[in-house]
Design a protein around this motif. Structure first.
Motif, PDB file in Angstrom:
ATOM      1  N   PHE A 165       0.808  -1.048   0.088  1.00 29.47           N
ATOM      2  CA  PHE A 165       0.181   0.054  -0.217  1.00 29.47           C
ATOM      3  C   PHE A 165       0.952   1.344  -0.010  1.00 29.47           C
ATOM      4  O   PHE A 165       1.665   1.432   0.802  1.00 29.47           O
ATOM      5  CB  PHE A 165      -0.950   0.117   1.332  1.00 29.47           C
ATOM      6  CG  PHE A 165      -1.694   1.075   1.261  1.00 29.47           C
ATOM      7  CD1 PHE A 165      -1.631   2.058   2.491  1.00 29.47           C
ATOM      8  CD2 PHE A 165      -2.421   1.598   0.385  1.00 29.47           C
ATOM      9  CE1 PHE A 165      -2.026   3.286   2.668  1.00 29.47           C
ATOM     10  CE2 PHE A 165      -3.448   2.835   0.458  1.00 29.47           C
ATOM     11  CZ  PHE A 165      -3.201   3.593   1.689  1.00 29.47           C
ATOM     12  N   GLY A 166       0.552   2.149  -0.727  1.00 29.69           N
ATOM     13  CA  GLY A 166       1.244   3.408  -0.843  1.00 29.69           C
ATOM     14  C   GLY A 166       2.583   3.535  -1.933  1.00 29.69           C
ATOM     15  O   GLY A 166       2.974   4.450  -2.434  1.00 29.69           O
ATOM     16  N   ALA A 167       2.622   2.381  -2.599  1.00 28.24           N
ATOM     17  CA  ALA A 167       3.844   2.305  -3.529  1.00 28.24           C
ATOM     18  C   ALA A 167       3.247   3.059  -4.802  1.00 28.24           C
ATOM     19  O   ALA A 167       2.187   3.017  -5.232  1.00 28.24           O
ATOM     20  CB  ALA A 167       3.946   0.914  -3.843  1.00 28.24           C
ATOM     21  N   PRO A 168       4.071   3.948  -5.253  1.00 24.57           N
ATOM     22  CA  PRO A 168       3.856   4.613  -6.315  1.00 24.57           C
ATOM     23  C   PRO A 168       3.527   3.728  -7.673  1.00 24.57           C
ATOM     24  O   PRO A 168       2.623   4.347  -8.655  1.00 24.57           O
ATOM     25  CB  PRO A 168       4.911   5.605  -6.540  1.00 24.57           C
ATOM     26  CG  PRO A 168       6.042   4.894  -6.201  1.00 24.57           C
ATOM     27  CD  PRO A 168       5.513   4.050  -4.893  1.00 24.57           C
ATOM     28  N   ALA A 169       4.122   2.603  -7.956  1.00 26.17           N
ATOM     29  CA  ALA A 169       3.553   2.149  -9.315  1.00 26.17           C
ATOM     30  C   ALA A 169       2.272   1.481  -9.241  1.00 26.17           C
ATOM     31  O   ALA A 169       1.616   1.286  -8.015  1.00 26.17           O
ATOM     32  CB  ALA A 169       4.915   1.031  -9.331  1.00 26.17           C
ATOM     33  N   GLY A 170       1.960   0.924 -10.458  1.00 25.58           N
ATOM     34  CA  GLY A 170       0.597   0.104 -10.442  1.00 25.58           C
ATOM     35  C   GLY A 170       0.573  -0.790  -9.660  1.00 25.58           C
ATOM     36  O   GLY A 170       1.566  -1.707  -9.250  1.00 25.58           O
ATOM     37  N   ASN A 171      -0.681  -1.557  -9.533  1.00 23.51           N
ATOM     38  CA  ASN A 171      -0.828  -2.701  -8.867  1.00 23.51           C
ATOM     39  C   ASN A 171       0.011  -3.956  -9.476  1.00 23.51           C
ATOM     40  O   ASN A 171       0.051  -4.186 -10.730  1.00 23.51           O
ATOM     41  CB  ASN A 171      -2.348  -3.280  -8.652  1.00 23.51           C
ATOM     42  CG  ASN A 171      -3.112  -2.049  -7.910  1.00 23.51           C
ATOM     43  OD1 ASN A 171      -2.708  -1.357  -7.284  1.00 23.51           O
ATOM     44  ND2 ASN A 171      -4.150  -2.105  -8.740  1.00 23.51           N
ATOM     45  N   ALA A 172       0.470  -4.891  -8.853  1.00 23.36           N
ATOM     46  CA  ALA A 172       1.083  -6.232  -9.357  1.00 23.36           C
ATOM     47  C   ALA A 172       0.167  -7.142  -9.983  1.00 23.36           C
ATOM     48  O   ALA A 172       0.362  -7.626 -10.945  1.00 23.36           O
ATOM     49  CB  ALA A 172       1.958  -6.819  -8.194  1.00 23.36           C
ATOM     50  N   LEU A 173      -1.147  -6.960  -9.291  1.00 25.35           N
ATOM     51  CA  LEU A 173      -2.146  -7.834  -9.758  1.00 25.35           C
ATOM     52  C   LEU A 173      -3.643  -6.755 -10.000  1.00 25.35           C
ATOM     53  O   LEU A 173      -3.539  -5.902  -9.544  1.00 25.35           O
ATOM     54  CB  LEU A 173      -2.642  -8.797  -8.891  1.00 25.35           C
ATOM     55  CG  LEU A 173      -1.596  -9.746  -8.359  1.00 25.35           C
ATOM     56  CD1 LEU A 173      -2.125 -10.647  -7.236  1.00 25.35           C
ATOM     57  CD2 LEU A 173      -1.522 -10.729  -9.602  1.00 25.35           C
TER      58      LEU A 173
ATOM     59  N   THR B  13      -3.416  -3.667   2.451  1.00 25.31           N
ATOM     60  CA  THR B  13      -2.224  -4.424   3.047  1.00 25.31           C
ATOM     61  C   THR B  13      -2.401  -5.899   2.399  1.00 25.31           C
ATOM     62  O   THR B  13      -1.186  -6.254   1.946  1.00 25.31           O
ATOM     63  CB  THR B  13      -1.810  -4.167   4.556  1.00 25.31           C
ATOM     64  OG1 THR B  13      -1.680  -2.721   4.524  1.00 25.31           O
ATOM     65  CG2 THR B  13      -0.474  -4.622   4.657  1.00 25.31           C
ATOM     66  N   LEU B  14      -3.245  -6.477   3.029  1.00 25.77           N
ATOM     67  CA  LEU B  14      -3.461  -7.931   2.580  1.00 25.77           C
ATOM     68  C   LEU B  14      -3.359  -8.050   1.054  1.00 25.77           C
ATOM     69  O   LEU B  14      -2.885  -9.131   0.500  1.00 25.77           O
ATOM     70  CB  LEU B  14      -4.594  -8.462   3.126  1.00 25.77           C
ATOM     71  CG  LEU B  14      -5.073  -9.916   2.799  1.00 25.77           C
ATOM     72  CD1 LEU B  14      -4.190 -10.796   3.609  1.00 25.77           C
ATOM     73  CD2 LEU B  14      -6.677 -10.116   3.106  1.00 25.77           C
ATOM     74  N   LEU B  15      -4.188  -7.304   0.172  1.00 27.35           N
ATOM     75  CA  LEU B  15      -4.359  -7.661  -1.159  1.00 27.35           C
ATOM     76  C   LEU B  15      -3.261  -6.723  -2.100  1.00 27.35           C
ATOM     77  O   LEU B  15      -3.123  -7.392  -3.057  1.00 27.35           O
ATOM     78  CB  LEU B  15      -5.664  -7.195  -1.501  1.00 27.35           C
ATOM     79  CG  LEU B  15      -7.165  -7.860  -1.004  1.00 27.35           C
ATOM     80  CD1 LEU B  15      -8.315  -6.985  -1.325  1.00 27.35           C
ATOM     81  CD2 LEU B  15      -7.047  -9.207  -1.277  1.00 27.35           C
ATOM     82  N   GLY B  16      -2.643  -5.921  -1.383  1.00 27.74           N
ATOM     83  CA  GLY B  16      -1.759  -5.104  -2.414  1.00 27.74           C
ATOM     84  C   GLY B  16      -2.379  -4.080  -3.372  1.00 27.74           C
ATOM     85  O   GLY B  16      -1.786  -3.899  -4.328  1.00 27.74           O
ATOM     86  N   VAL B  17      -3.632  -4.272  -3.177  1.00 25.71           N
ATOM     87  CA  VAL B  17      -4.451  -3.080  -4.140  1.00 25.71           C
ATOM     88  C   VAL B  17      -5.134  -2.052  -3.159  1.00 25.71           C
ATOM     89  O   VAL B  17      -5.570  -2.394  -2.056  1.00 25.71           O
ATOM     90  CB  VAL B  17      -5.324  -3.763  -5.144  1.00 25.71           C
ATOM     91  CG1 VAL B  17      -4.495  -4.781  -6.001  1.00 25.71           C
ATOM     92  CG2 VAL B  17      -6.489  -4.667  -4.314  1.00 25.71           C
ATOM     93  N   PRO B  18      -5.678  -0.950  -3.902  1.00 28.24           N
ATOM     94  CA  PRO B  18      -6.090   0.062  -3.251  1.00 28.24           C
ATOM     95  C   PRO B  18      -7.709  -0.395  -3.009  1.00 28.24           C
ATOM     96  O   PRO B  18      -8.013  -1.161  -3.887  1.00 28.24           O
ATOM     97  CB  PRO B  18      -6.425   1.216  -4.168  1.00 28.24           C
ATOM     98  CG  PRO B  18      -5.208   1.091  -4.905  1.00 28.24           C
ATOM     99  CD  PRO B  18      -4.890  -0.206  -5.238  1.00 28.24           C
ATOM    100  N   VAL B  19      -8.315  -0.209  -1.773  1.00 25.59           N
ATOM    101  CA  VAL B  19      -9.450  -0.595  -1.505  1.00 25.59           C
ATOM    102  C   VAL B  19     -10.374   0.703  -0.870  1.00 25.59           C
ATOM    103  O   VAL B  19      -9.741   1.449  -0.109  1.00 25.59           O
ATOM    104  CB  VAL B  19      -9.436  -1.540  -0.349  1.00 25.59           C
ATOM    105  CG1 VAL B  19     -11.067  -2.023   0.127  1.00 25.59           C
ATOM    106  CG2 VAL B  19      -8.781  -2.889  -0.833  1.00 25.59           C
TER     107      VAL B  19
END
Length: 138
Positions: free
Chosen positions: A36-44, A110-116
């Protein structure tokens, strides 16, 4: 001060041990996608991350007293991309505060690695109608 809600680590300890990272101590768990908070796009795509951790997401929501969780937006329509967020519409328990919602969203991100984004209602009938058309049970 006491808290009726179980700690997230306790909830995750009940997760399916065959699932990725399930049962690990929360602090050591790795998110499915980007942090969460990383500037790059989601890995998934959010739909992919959700498919991998759906049981864990449901367990976390249930531990918070959430009822009737629904997915809406691009994930529900099958149009999500690596840059999309996961939109959840919930029936919140009485007493759930904005701080609780923020913490819940953070835990899921944090769990998913994507914005919720978690919604409990909508400001206009038009938005509510659009969300209701898309909504799918989690």
């Amino acid at each position: 001060m006491t808290c009726d809600k179980p700690a997230l680590a306790d909830v995750l300890a009940q997760c399916d041990p065959s699932a990725p990272h399930a049962g690990e101590v929360w602090a050591d768990a790795q998110p499915v996608g980007r942090e969460f908070g990383a500037p790059a796009g989601n890995a998934l795509k959010p739909s992919e991350a959700l498919a991998l951790r759906r049981a864990d997401v449901l367990r976390i929501l249930a531990a918070a007293g959430v009822r009737n969780p629904r997915v809406f937006g691009s994930v529900a329509r099958g149009e999500d991309t690596e840059g999309s967020d996961l939109d959840l519409w919930i029936d919140a328990p009485a007493g759930l505060t904005l701080f609780d919602l923020g913490g819940l969203a953070h835990d899921l991100q944090t769990l998913l690695g994507v914005p919720v984004d978690i919604d409990t209602g909508f400001r206009t009938p038009q938005i509510a109608d659009a969300a209701a058309r898309d909504a799918r049970p989690l």
